[in-house]
Design a protein around this motif. Structure first.
Motif, mmCIF file in Angstrom:
data_model
loop_
_atom_site.group_PDB
_atom_site.id
_atom_site.type_symbol
_atom_site.label_atom_id
_atom_site.label_comp_id
_atom_site.label_asym_id
_atom_site.label_seq_id
_atom_site.Cartn_x
_atom_site.Cartn_y
_atom_site.Cartn_z
ATOM 1 N N ALA A 167 -8.962 13.111 7.649
ATOM 2 C CA ALA A 167 -8.720 13.319 6.225
ATOM 3 C C ALA A 167 -9.328 12.198 5.391
ATOM 4 O O ALA A 167 -9.844 12.436 4.292
ATOM 5 C CB ALA A 167 -7.224 13.431 5.950
ATOM 6 N N TYR A 168 -9.252 10.976 5.892
ATOM 7 C CA TYR A 168 -9.875 9.826 5.229
ATOM 8 C C TYR A 168 -10.009 8.702 6.250
ATOM 9 O O TYR A 168 -9.463 8.772 7.357
ATOM 10 C CB TYR A 168 -9.079 9.360 4.006
ATOM 11 C CG TYR A 168 -7.598 9.156 4.231
ATOM 12 C CD1 TYR A 168 -7.095 8.003 4.818
ATOM 13 C CD2 TYR A 168 -6.672 10.139 3.836
ATOM 14 C CE1 TYR A 168 -5.738 7.814 5.012
ATOM 15 C CE2 TYR A 168 -5.317 9.957 4.029
ATOM 16 C CZ TYR A 168 -4.849 8.802 4.617
ATOM 17 O OH TYR A 168 -3.506 8.616 4.818
ATOM 18 N N GLU A 169 -10.761 7.677 5.869
ATOM 19 C CA GLU A 169 -10.995 6.556 6.771
ATOM 20 C C GLU A 169 -9.741 5.685 6.874
ATOM 21 O O GLU A 169 -8.945 5.608 5.935
ATOM 22 C CB GLU A 169 -12.159 5.696 6.272
ATOM 23 C CG GLU A 169 -13.507 6.395 6.319
ATOM 24 C CD GLU A 169 -13.951 6.710 7.735
ATOM 25 O OE1 GLU A 169 -13.674 5.879 8.635
ATOM 26 O OE2 GLU A 169 -14.572 7.761 7.948
ATOM 27 N N GLN A 170 -9.617 5.035 8.021
ATOM 28 C CA GLN A 170 -8.445 4.187 8.227
ATOM 29 C C GLN A 170 -8.413 3.036 7.230
ATOM 30 O O GLN A 170 -7.372 2.748 6.620
ATOM 31 C CB GLN A 170 -8.440 3.645 9.656
ATOM 32 C CG GLN A 170 -7.188 2.873 10.010
ATOM 33 C CD GLN A 170 -7.132 2.553 11.489
ATOM 34 O OE1 GLN A 170 -8.039 2.901 12.231
ATOM 35 N NE2 GLN A 170 -6.085 1.889 11.916
ATOM 36 N N VAL A 171 -9.538 2.363 7.069
ATOM 37 C CA VAL A 171 -9.638 1.294 6.072
ATOM 38 C C VAL A 171 -10.149 1.924 4.788
ATOM 39 O O VAL A 171 -11.357 2.084 4.580
ATOM 40 C CB VAL A 171 -10.576 0.167 6.553
ATOM 41 C CG1 VAL A 171 -10.641 -0.935 5.503
ATOM 42 C CG2 VAL A 171 -10.105 -0.400 7.887
#
Length: 245
Positions: A189-193
């Motif tokens: 869904a989105y990047e960890q950072v």
């Protein structure tokens, strides 16, 4: 000073250490994580070693929080107390695995620098694989497992009223949010950072810092102290004896 008060102080210090060490470690070994050609460049090995040292301190402090709180938590719910200790050990183990991956990238860079290996493309690929391994450990350790541990501790403190319930609710919200965020990252869904990931981690950060300050300043709530408990038992015994007489 009672043993329960000492436990609160030790746990509070360790929680603060986890936050400082986590931020310091990530900042220091950042070059390895974001420079895809690190193994072929000049490197910042000393900085990375310092970051790894911070991560090692983090792993020890994470384990220490579980060990320090166990005597107090055990008296409220032994099963949950054991689960929290085991969860913290698992979290620390995953962190250490991530450290080893980062240090392995440094080893590859030094081999390239010393001329041991001339296949630059293979070194870069290997370095990227190790960084990817670290990123997955970061997702499962300081995210999934941390979230689960937070839910266990906050839930136990909520039911036993070891700290104000408003603080425990913050931990429950934070644990649920970071687990949900880790799941979102897992499925792309989105990047960890990222902004979303950082926002999802804020409640857990606030929970641990606030809990640490609470434990250092006031300890556990009234009635959990060993001395108070002993006084209550003595008073009950005296009342019983008077009734018999």
């Amino acid at each position: 000073m009672s043993s329960t008060r000492r436990t609160a102080i030790v746990a509070g210090v360790l929680f603060l250490v986890t936050e400082i060490a986590a931020m310091g470690g990530l900042a220091l070994y950042r070059p390895v994580l974001h420079d895809t050609g690190y193994v072929l460049g000049p490197g910042a090995d000393t900085q990375v070693f310092l970051g790894a040292l911070c991560e090692l301190v983090l792993a020890l402090a994470v384990t220490g929080t579980g060990a320090a709180l166990y005597p107090v938590l055990r008296r409220r719910n032994e099963g949950a107390a054991v689960a929290y200790v085991c969860g913290r050990l698992l979290e620390a183990a995953v962190i250490v695995i991530g450290i080893v991956c980062v240090l392995s990238v440094v080893t590859l860079r030094r081999r390239a620098e010393g001329g041991t290996s001339t296949d630059g493309a293979s070194l870069v690929t290997a370095g990227q694989a190790l960084v990817a391994f670290h990123d997955w450990t970061f997702l499962f350790g300081p995210n999934f497992v941390l979230g689960a541990n937070t839910l266990v501790l906050a839930g136990l403190m909520y039911t036993s009223r070891l700290v104000p319930r408003s603080l425990s609710v913050l931990g429950l919200v934070g644990g649920a949010m970071i687990c949900a965020s880790a799941t979102a990252v897992l499925f792309g869904a989105y990047e960890q950072v990222s902004v979303a990931g950082s926002l999802a981690a804020l409640p857990v950060f606030a929970w641990e810092v606030t809990l640490a300050v609470r434990l250092l300043g006031k300890g556990f709530d009234a009635g959990t102290d060993d001395t108070a408990g002993a006084g209550a038992r003595a008073g009950a015994g005296a009342g019983l004896g008077a009734g018999v007489l």
